[in-house]
Design a protein around this motif. Structure first.
Motif, mmCIF file in Angstrom:
data_model
loop_
_atom_site.group_PDB
_atom_site.id
_atom_site.type_symbol
_atom_site.label_atom_id
_atom_site.label_comp_id
_atom_site.label_asym_id
_atom_site.label_seq_id
_atom_site.Cartn_x
_atom_site.Cartn_y
_atom_site.Cartn_z
ATOM 1 N N THR A 91 0.821 -1.222 0.000
ATOM 2 C CA THR A 91 0.000 0.000 0.000
ATOM 3 C C THR A 91 0.848 1.262 0.000
ATOM 4 O OG1 THR A 91 -0.184 0.143 2.432
ATOM 5 C CG2 THR A 91 -1.816 -1.212 1.260
ATOM 6 N N LEU A 92 2.122 1.162 0.393
ATOM 7 C CA LEU A 92 2.994 2.331 0.438
ATOM 8 C C LEU A 92 3.747 2.547 -0.865
ATOM 9 C CD1 LEU A 92 4.527 1.893 4.015
ATOM 10 C CD2 LEU A 92 2.614 3.360 3.336
ATOM 11 N N ARG A 93 3.606 1.633 -1.818
ATOM 12 C CA ARG A 93 4.274 1.796 -3.107
ATOM 13 C C ARG A 93 3.507 2.790 -3.975
ATOM 14 N NH1 ARG A 93 8.560 -1.837 -4.275
ATOM 15 N NH2 ARG A 93 9.267 -2.532 -2.217
ATOM 16 N N PRO A 94 4.213 3.565 -4.826
ATOM 17 C CA PRO A 94 3.519 4.523 -5.702
ATOM 18 C C PRO A 94 2.444 3.867 -6.560
ATOM 19 C CG PRO A 94 5.880 4.919 -5.738
ATOM 20 C CD PRO A 94 5.677 3.637 -4.974
ATOM 21 N N ARG A 95 2.794 2.672 -7.076
ATOM 22 C CA ARG A 95 1.814 1.919 -7.856
ATOM 23 C C ARG A 95 1.477 0.655 -7.095
ATOM 24 N NH1 ARG A 95 5.290 3.072 -12.732
ATOM 25 N NH2 ARG A 95 4.371 4.897 -13.726
ATOM 26 N N VAL A 101 -3.081 -7.659 -4.749
ATOM 27 C CA VAL A 101 -2.869 -7.832 -3.307
ATOM 28 C C VAL A 101 -3.991 -8.685 -2.721
ATOM 29 C CG1 VAL A 101 -2.789 -6.639 -1.078
ATOM 30 C CG2 VAL A 101 -1.557 -5.693 -3.038
ATOM 31 N N ARG A 102 -5.209 -8.385 -3.109
ATOM 32 C CA ARG A 102 -6.364 -9.131 -2.608
ATOM 33 C C ARG A 102 -6.270 -10.610 -2.976
ATOM 34 N NH1 ARG A 102 -11.801 -7.761 -1.334
ATOM 35 N NH2 ARG A 102 -13.170 -9.567 -1.538
ATOM 36 N N ALA A 103 -5.942 -10.878 -4.228
ATOM 37 C CA ALA A 103 -5.877 -12.262 -4.686
ATOM 38 C C ALA A 103 -4.798 -13.044 -3.945
ATOM 39 C CB ALA A 103 -5.618 -12.296 -6.195
ATOM 40 N N LEU A 104 -3.642 -12.434 -3.749
ATOM 41 C CA LEU A 104 -2.544 -13.118 -3.062
ATOM 42 C C LEU A 104 -2.848 -13.341 -1.586
ATOM 43 C CD1 LEU A 104 0.390 -11.225 -4.778
ATOM 44 C CD2 LEU A 104 -0.020 -13.690 -4.913
ATOM 45 N N PRO A 130 0.844 12.521 8.126
ATOM 46 C CA PRO A 130 0.544 12.648 6.690
ATOM 47 C C PRO A 130 0.673 11.356 5.912
ATOM 48 C CG PRO A 130 2.655 13.691 7.243
ATOM 49 C CD PRO A 130 1.977 13.361 8.538
ATOM 50 N N VAL A 131 1.562 10.439 6.333
ATOM 51 C CA VAL A 131 1.715 9.179 5.589
ATOM 52 C C VAL A 131 0.421 8.379 5.677
ATOM 53 C CG1 VAL A 131 2.928 6.979 5.489
ATOM 54 C CG2 VAL A 131 4.203 9.099 5.868
ATOM 55 N N GLN A 132 -0.135 8.257 6.884
ATOM 56 C CA GLN A 132 -1.397 7.543 7.033
ATOM 57 C C GLN A 132 -2.495 8.209 6.216
ATOM 58 O OE1 GLN A 132 -2.929 7.320 11.022
ATOM 59 N NE2 GLN A 132 -4.864 6.423 10.362
ATOM 60 N N ASP A 133 -2.558 9.540 6.270
ATOM 61 C CA ASP A 133 -3.609 10.252 5.536
ATOM 62 C C ASP A 133 -3.492 10.021 4.032
ATOM 63 O OD1 ASP A 133 -4.516 11.219 7.945
ATOM 64 O OD2 ASP A 133 -3.450 13.135 7.778
ATOM 65 N N ARG A 134 -2.251 9.982 3.521
ATOM 66 C CA ARG A 134 -2.052 9.838 2.082
ATOM 67 C C ARG A 134 -2.482 8.462 1.579
ATOM 68 N NH1 ARG A 134 3.710 10.707 -1.127
ATOM 69 N NH2 ARG A 134 2.920 10.267 -3.234
ATOM 70 N N TYR A 135 -2.234 7.424 2.385
ATOM 71 C CA TYR A 135 -2.506 6.054 1.947
ATOM 72 C C TYR A 135 -3.702 5.435 2.666
ATOM 73 C CZ TYR A 135 2.131 6.495 -0.120
ATOM 74 O OH TYR A 135 3.202 6.911 -0.851
ATOM 75 N N ARG A 136 -4.500 6.267 3.297
ATOM 76 C CA ARG A 136 -5.609 5.756 4.111
ATOM 77 C C ARG A 136 -6.567 4.877 3.308
ATOM 78 N NH1 ARG A 136 -7.579 7.471 8.906
ATOM 79 N NH2 ARG A 136 -6.364 9.403 8.797
ATOM 80 N N VAL A 235 15.494 6.260 -2.133
ATOM 81 C CA VAL A 235 16.522 5.714 -3.031
ATOM 82 C C VAL A 235 16.259 4.237 -3.307
ATOM 83 C CG1 VAL A 235 18.965 5.122 -3.215
ATOM 84 C CG2 VAL A 235 18.287 7.385 -2.398
ATOM 85 N N ARG A 236 15.899 3.488 -2.268
ATOM 86 C CA ARG A 236 15.598 2.059 -2.481
ATOM 87 C C ARG A 236 14.409 1.887 -3.408
ATOM 88 N NH1 ARG A 236 16.627 1.736 3.133
ATOM 89 N NH2 ARG A 236 14.393 1.542 3.596
ATOM 90 N N ARG A 237 13.375 2.743 -3.238
ATOM 91 C CA ARG A 237 12.209 2.628 -4.122
ATOM 92 C C ARG A 237 12.599 2.917 -5.565
ATOM 93 N NH1 ARG A 237 10.940 1.284 0.112
ATOM 94 N NH2 ARG A 237 11.670 -0.579 -0.911
ATOM 95 N N LEU A 238 13.405 3.958 -5.774
ATOM 96 C CA LEU A 238 13.772 4.359 -7.131
ATOM 97 C C LEU A 238 14.670 3.336 -7.811
ATOM 98 C CD1 LEU A 238 14.438 8.180 -6.585
ATOM 99 C CD2 LEU A 238 12.451 7.123 -7.682
ATOM 100 N N THR A 239 15.466 2.617 -7.024
ATOM 101 C CA THR A 239 16.400 1.642 -7.596
ATOM 102 C C THR A 239 15.857 0.222 -7.557
ATOM 103 O OG1 THR A 239 17.516 1.456 -5.442
ATOM 104 C CG2 THR A 239 18.408 3.052 -7.018
ATOM 105 N N GLY A 240 14.630 0.049 -7.068
ATOM 106 C CA GLY A 240 14.025 -1.270 -7.041
ATOM 107 C C GLY A 240 14.612 -2.197 -6.008
ATOM 108 N N ARG A 241 15.278 -1.653 -4.979
ATOM 109 C CA ARG A 241 15.859 -2.474 -3.932
ATOM 110 C C ARG A 241 14.973 -2.461 -2.690
ATOM 111 N NH1 ARG A 241 20.180 -0.404 -1.858
ATOM 112 N NH2 ARG A 241 20.008 1.646 -2.832
#
Length: 263
Positions: A91-95, A101-104, A130-136, A235-241
């Protein structure tokens, strides 16, 4: 007056998930993490001779990784108790493909429920801010599914989200993503009670009021958080790590508890 039934004895327990179940940021003196699952195992082990415990959770894991690498292993172990907490990192990923997620998550529960004595599902706590509010919306969609699955499969539901008992920022570590020692202690107490055990403390009780930090102190804290935690995370998100890349589970085998590796 009817007596309260004694909950069934649990002699084996497997914990599945990500950093929340691994125990970050309940850090021990040797630098390892303990966390609510270890605390729960210690309580269960005090009641059952020959108690065994495995913790397959690894920080940073997405629900697909949990479903593929942890769920089949736990099902093969056939323990008395399994706790499954996953999907929060998705849920915290941009996409985020919530249908995936539901199926898995559904697939994981359908695998685990018949393979263990009792399955526990959980709605994670969320830190106020704000993090909770953004992804609520995503989080609440995930938790609605968790509640539905618990009812459908006769699983125990531990709701750490509704009512926001753990939303107080003082329950959260400097990285603002993981619980402190006291936060993990309260989660362990919540699961303990939901399994039918007598309360040892009130995990919902609020912390006493505290003085609000001044503007300068808050900005200093925000800058330190950005430098030490937020920037590396981005940085980890942008580099896929992921913080869990290459990291094995801390207790991969269903082994006696406490054991030689127990802090």
């Amino acid at each position: 007056m009817e007596s309260t039934p004694t909950p069934p004895l649990i002699s084996s327990y497997v914990a599945l998930g990500d950093s929340f179940t691994e125990g970050m940021s309940d850090r021990l003196p040797d630098g390892t993490y303990r966390g609510w699952a270890d605390l729960l195992a210690a309580r269960l082990g005090a009641r059952a001779d020959g108690f065994r415990y495995a913790n397959l959770a690894v920080r940073g894991k997405l629900i697909q990784q949990i479903a593929e690498a942890q769920v089949p292993v736990a099902a093969e172990m056939k323990p008395d108790l399994v706790t499954l907490v996953g999907g929060g990192n998705d849920t915290l990923r941009p996409r985020c493909d919530m249908a995936r997620v539901r199926a898995l998550l559904e697939e994981s529960v359908e695998t685990l429920a018949p393979a263990c004595g009792q399955l526990v599902l959980m709605c994670n706590p969320a830190r106020n801010g704000p993090v909770q509010d953004r992804y609520r919306d995503r989080m609440e969609a995930l938790f609605a599914l968790v509640e539905e699955l618990a009812g459908r499969h006769g699983s125990v539901l531990v709701d750490l989200y509704t009512g926001d008992p753990l939303g107080d920022q003082r329950f959260w570590a400097d990285d603002r993503l993981h619980l402190t020692e006291e936060g993990h202690r309260r989660v362990a107490e919540a699961v303990w009670q939901c399994l039918g055990n007598a309360a040892e403390s009130d995990w919902r009780s609020p912390l006493p009021p505290s003085a609000r930090q001044g503007w300068t102190a808050r900005r200093r804290t925000d800058l330190r958080f950005t430098r030490e935690h937020l920037a590396p995370w981005v940085v980890r998100r942008l580099t896929g790590r992921s913080s869990g890349d290459g990291r094995p589970p801390k207790r991969p085998e269903l082994a006696p508890w406490p054991g030689e590796d127990t802090p």
